[in-house]
Design an enzyme around this catalytic site. Structure first.
Site, mmCIF file in Angstrom:
data_model
loop_
_atom_site.group_PDB
_atom_site.id
_atom_site.type_symbol
_atom_site.label_atom_id
_atom_site.label_comp_id
_atom_site.label_asym_id
_atom_site.label_seq_id
_atom_site.Cartn_x
_atom_site.Cartn_y
_atom_site.Cartn_z
ATOM 1 N N TYR A 25 64.450 56.280 30.761
ATOM 2 C CA TYR A 25 63.940 55.447 31.578
ATOM 3 C C TYR A 25 64.640 53.843 31.582
ATOM 4 O O TYR A 25 64.857 53.443 32.299
ATOM 5 C CB TYR A 25 62.527 55.263 31.878
ATOM 6 C CG TYR A 25 61.831 54.075 32.429
ATOM 7 C CD1 TYR A 25 61.825 54.372 33.820
ATOM 8 C CD2 TYR A 25 61.056 53.306 31.789
ATOM 9 C CE1 TYR A 25 60.979 53.226 34.359
ATOM 10 C CE2 TYR A 25 60.631 52.029 32.293
ATOM 11 C CZ TYR A 25 60.593 52.057 33.710
ATOM 12 O OH TYR A 25 59.812 51.100 34.395
ATOM 13 N N SER A 107 55.695 42.170 33.737
ATOM 14 C CA SER A 107 55.717 43.067 34.938
ATOM 15 C C SER A 107 54.639 43.259 35.527
ATOM 16 O O SER A 107 53.553 43.462 34.677
ATOM 17 C CB SER A 107 56.442 44.314 34.439
ATOM 18 O OG SER A 107 56.642 45.194 35.639
ATOM 19 N N GLN A 128 55.278 38.442 36.641
ATOM 20 C CA GLN A 128 56.381 38.789 37.427
ATOM 21 C C GLN A 128 55.617 39.720 38.721
ATOM 22 O O GLN A 128 54.758 40.695 38.298
ATOM 23 C CB GLN A 128 57.515 39.809 37.021
ATOM 24 C CG GLN A 128 58.505 40.522 38.235
ATOM 25 C CD GLN A 128 58.007 41.933 38.780
ATOM 26 O OE1 GLN A 128 57.580 42.735 37.937
ATOM 27 N NE2 GLN A 128 58.097 42.305 39.835
ATOM 28 N N TYR A 130 55.423 41.796 42.190
ATOM 29 C CA TYR A 130 55.961 42.696 43.209
ATOM 30 C C TYR A 130 54.900 42.666 44.486
ATOM 31 O O TYR A 130 53.729 42.734 44.243
ATOM 32 C CB TYR A 130 56.068 44.279 43.015
ATOM 33 C CG TYR A 130 57.214 44.742 42.049
ATOM 34 C CD1 TYR A 130 58.307 44.391 42.437
ATOM 35 C CD2 TYR A 130 56.998 45.293 41.052
ATOM 36 C CE1 TYR A 130 59.509 44.965 41.641
ATOM 37 C CE2 TYR A 130 57.964 45.826 40.076
ATOM 38 C CZ TYR A 130 59.318 45.616 40.567
ATOM 39 O OH TYR A 130 60.392 46.123 39.767
ATOM 40 N N THR A 156 60.022 39.304 42.639
ATOM 41 C CA THR A 156 61.063 39.969 42.702
ATOM 42 C C THR A 156 61.289 40.453 44.235
ATOM 43 O O THR A 156 60.284 41.132 44.695
ATOM 44 C CB THR A 156 60.897 41.321 41.709
ATOM 45 O OG1 THR A 156 60.914 40.727 40.564
ATOM 46 C CG2 THR A 156 62.082 42.157 41.863
ATOM 47 N N ARG A 165 66.677 56.930 40.233
ATOM 48 C CA ARG A 165 67.250 57.003 38.967
ATOM 49 C C ARG A 165 67.196 58.745 38.648
ATOM 50 O O ARG A 165 66.025 59.328 38.589
ATOM 51 C CB ARG A 165 66.684 56.660 37.810
ATOM 52 C CG ARG A 165 66.873 54.768 37.897
ATOM 53 C CD ARG A 165 66.339 54.088 36.917
ATOM 54 N NE ARG A 165 64.599 54.128 36.917
ATOM 55 C CZ ARG A 165 63.986 53.566 37.489
ATOM 56 N NH1 ARG A 165 64.306 52.574 38.391
ATOM 57 N NH2 ARG A 165 62.641 53.689 37.250
ATOM 58 N N LYS A 252 63.643 36.244 41.743
ATOM 59 C CA LYS A 252 64.491 37.095 41.206
ATOM 60 C C LYS A 252 65.152 38.173 41.932
ATOM 61 O O LYS A 252 64.403 38.988 42.926
ATOM 62 C CB LYS A 252 63.723 37.764 40.171
ATOM 63 C CG LYS A 252 64.463 38.965 39.273
ATOM 64 C CD LYS A 252 63.716 39.358 37.949
ATOM 65 C CE LYS A 252 64.301 40.352 37.206
ATOM 66 N NZ LYS A 252 64.221 41.697 37.738
ATOM 67 N N HIS A 276 68.841 43.686 39.430
ATOM 68 C CA HIS A 276 67.923 44.761 38.782
ATOM 69 C C HIS A 276 68.362 45.791 37.578
ATOM 70 O O HIS A 276 67.936 46.630 37.326
ATOM 71 C CB HIS A 276 67.279 45.590 39.898
ATOM 72 C CG HIS A 276 65.653 45.848 39.674
ATOM 73 N ND1 HIS A 276 64.776 45.096 40.433
ATOM 74 C CD2 HIS A 276 65.091 46.320 38.946
ATOM 75 C CE1 HIS A 276 63.586 45.479 40.039
ATOM 76 N NE2 HIS A 276 63.655 46.325 39.038
ATOM 77 N N ARG A 279 69.717 49.053 38.686
ATOM 78 C CA ARG A 279 68.691 50.010 38.878
ATOM 79 C C ARG A 279 68.355 50.219 40.557
ATOM 80 O O ARG A 279 67.385 50.884 40.882
ATOM 81 C CB ARG A 279 67.492 49.818 38.373
ATOM 82 C CG ARG A 279 67.603 49.753 36.556
ATOM 83 C CD ARG A 279 66.550 49.252 35.877
ATOM 84 N NE ARG A 279 65.511 49.842 35.686
ATOM 85 C CZ ARG A 279 65.086 50.967 34.867
ATOM 86 N NH1 ARG A 279 66.035 51.070 34.170
ATOM 87 N NH2 ARG A 279 63.910 51.543 34.741
HETATM 88 C C1 LIG Z 1 63.180 49.860 32.015
HETATM 89 C C2 LIG Z 1 63.352 48.644 33.085
HETATM 90 C C3 LIG Z 1 62.159 48.104 33.782
HETATM 91 C C4 LIG Z 1 62.360 47.241 34.651
HETATM 92 N N1 LIG Z 1 61.224 46.649 35.283
HETATM 93 C C5 LIG Z 1 61.311 45.771 35.993
HETATM 94 C C6 LIG Z 1 59.981 45.295 36.740
HETATM 95 O O1 LIG Z 1 59.151 45.725 36.602
HETATM 96 N N2 LIG Z 1 60.089 44.068 37.354
HETATM 97 C C7 LIG Z 1 61.479 43.600 37.643
HETATM 98 O O2 LIG Z 1 61.443 42.429 38.327
HETATM 99 N N3 LIG Z 1 62.403 43.864 37.056
HETATM 100 C C8 LIG Z 1 62.458 44.857 36.178
HETATM 101 N N4 LIG Z 1 63.712 45.399 35.640
HETATM 102 C C9 LIG Z 1 65.010 44.610 35.714
HETATM 103 C C10 LIG Z 1 64.922 43.612 34.626
HETATM 104 O O3 LIG Z 1 63.976 42.527 34.642
HETATM 105 C C11 LIG Z 1 66.141 42.986 34.538
HETATM 106 O O4 LIG Z 1 66.618 42.386 36.006
HETATM 107 C C12 LIG Z 1 67.326 44.125 34.025
HETATM 108 O O5 LIG Z 1 66.826 44.649 33.069
HETATM 109 C C13 LIG Z 1 68.407 43.029 33.443
HETATM 110 O O6 LIG Z 1 69.622 43.842 32.961
HETATM 111 P P1 LIG Z 1 69.892 44.221 31.274
HETATM 112 O O7 LIG Z 1 68.499 45.291 31.224
HETATM 113 O O8 LIG Z 1 71.038 45.010 31.294
HETATM 114 O O9 LIG Z 1 69.520 43.050 30.773
HETATM 115 C C14 LIG Z 1 63.667 46.539 34.603
HETATM 116 C C15 LIG Z 1 64.662 46.946 33.957
HETATM 117 C C16 LIG Z 1 64.760 47.885 33.121
HETATM 118 C C17 LIG Z 1 65.745 48.173 32.148
#
Ligand SMILES: Cc1cc2nc3c(=O)[nH]c(=O)nc-3n(C[C@H](O)[C@H](O)[C@H](O)COP(=O)(O)O)c2cc1C
Length: 382
Positions: A25, A107, A128, A130, A156, A165, A252, A276, A279
């Site tokens: 994940y 989050s 953060q 949503y 966000t 995914r 963001k 993100h 993702r």
């Molecule tokens: C497992 C996972 C969960 C995430 N959950 C959120 C989230 O709940 N809210 C959000 O704004 N971004 C979320 N993100 C995005 C991260 O805040 C961030 O933008 C991203 O991980 C940056 O890339 P990096 O993992 O290569 O540092 C998530 C990223 C990952 C890997």
């Protein structure tokens, strides 16, 4: 235990300690993962400019984010379900950030709730948000963040609907989740993880518990979250959020200069250049390739933060040189949570701080303000 010298070491440890579905994940990007890969590949292409015979004995990596002093230009970004990498994962990460003198972002879809983290740390953190369909719930969340003394709200904007995914579906981690036999096998092989998570404060989305009437437990809450992402989200909603939240606002998920200008016009204190972590929109450009254009597009009134692919202090230096005021990390610290909890996150932060400091010295920079396009061999576009 192996000596940890880099983020990859933490990743390898996390891979061994965290059940497969939850490790996947964290690792995964959406669809063919092209944007996930571009985030790393484009950072690696940027060459740092070695400079010599500069007196760099007295260096200072501290700076400010949103007007507050930070020990170096890094914040822990929001990562959903961190508390399933290790029990109380959000609290552990928040504590490590606090000790290191950098911000932590909780989050919306965390396991520990806003109040859990506030109680455990006794210090401000970022929250953060949503914006979900149920605006009453969103209003409550913002008010709870204010009551918990959160020092910034990070809105966000790149998730009106959820990118897919593949591995999450295959592992049964989709919305709603379904526990597959192989998940149970993977968990039973990691008794320390099981004990830690079972001893944790919660096993489900802490901010939502008790809110969704008549529902409790991970599956029904996950169903509710999945049905709640709001595809109508638009700039007017930012006005509504600002009418409730009086503190600093961070937007963001900006990847386009035109959107960056619109974000700046909302009066937000900062924006995060982000896809993100690869993702959401697969096929979108890497964050680092869009950073210079976005930094140029917004005026000095809006701080430009950056995330996507940062795994080292050298990566941080690249982003700072291309116009970021500071960086956020996701996976790099979550590996630390999975590997060793609070000390794992502390290790991740310390690795990045030392690498940034050393790389600054070797590029002839003594302070964060010394870093600029001249710190790179040539401009990114060349
Ligand atoms: C497992 C996972 C969960 C995430 N959950 C959120 C989230 O709940 N809210 C959000 O704004 N971004 C979320 N993100 C995005 C991260 O805040 C961030 O933008 C991203 O991980 C940056 O890339 P990096 O993992 O290569 O540092 C998530 C990223 C990952 C890997």
């Amino acid at each position: 235990m192996k000596t940890i010298t880099c983020i990859e070491d933490l990743r390898q440890q996390a891979r061994r300690k965290v059940p497969r579905a939850f490790f996947d994940y964290v690792e995964a990007g959406s669809y063919a993962q092209q944007t996930l890969q571009a985030n790393r590949a484009d950072l690696e292409r940027i060459k740092l400019r070695q400079r010599v015979m500069v007196d760099v004995a007295a260096r200072d990596v501290s700076t400010t984010m949103l007007g507050q002093r930070v020990s170096f230009p890094l914040a822990l970004g929001p990562v959903g379900m961190t508390g399933l990498q290790r029990g109380n994962g959000e609290i552990l990460a928040a504590r490590a950030a606090l000790t290191a003198g950098i911000p932590y972002t909780l989050s919306t879809i965390s396991i520990c709730s806003i109040e859990d983290v506030a109680r455990a740390t006794g210090a401000p953190f970022w929250f953060q948000l949503y914006v979900m369909k149920d605006r009453g719930f969103v209003r409550d969340l913002i008010e709870r963040a204010a009551a918990a003394q959160c020092s910034a709200l990070m809105l966000t904007v790149d998730l009106p609907i959820l990118g897919q995914r593949h591995c999450d579906l295959k592992n049964g981690l989709a919305v709603p989740p379904s526990l597959k036999f192989r998940n149970l096998v993977s968990m039973s092989g990691r008794p320390r993880w099981c004990a830690g998570v079972l001893a944790g404060k919660r096993w489900s989305f802490g901010n939502l518990e008790g809110y969704v009437s008549g529902k409790s437990g991970a599956q029904s809450l996950a169903q509710w979250v999945g049905s709640q992402f709001d595809a109508t989200l638009n700039w007017k909603d930012v006005e509504w959020v600002r009418s409730i939240w009086r503190g600093p606002l961070i937007i963001k998920g900006i990847l386009d200069p035109d959107d960056a200008k619109l974000a700046a016009q909302t009066g937000a204190s900062a924006l995060v250049v982000s896809n993100h972590g690869g993702r959401q929109l697969d096929g979108a450009p890497s964050s680092i390739s869009m950073l210079p254009k976005i930094a140029d597009a917004v005026g000095s009134a809006t701080e430009v933060f950056f995330d996507g692919g940062i795994r080292s202090g050298q990566d941080m230096l690249r982003a700072l040189a291309l116009g970021a005021k500071a960086c956020l990390i996701g996976r790099a610290y979550v590996y630390g949570v999975g590997a060793a909890g609070e000390s794992g996150v502390a290790k991740a932060i310390e690795i990045l701080r030392r690498e940034l400091d050393t790389s600054m010295a070797l590029t002839g920079c003594k302070t964060i303000d010394d870093i600029g396009p001249h710190t790179l061999c040539r401009s990114f576009e060349d």
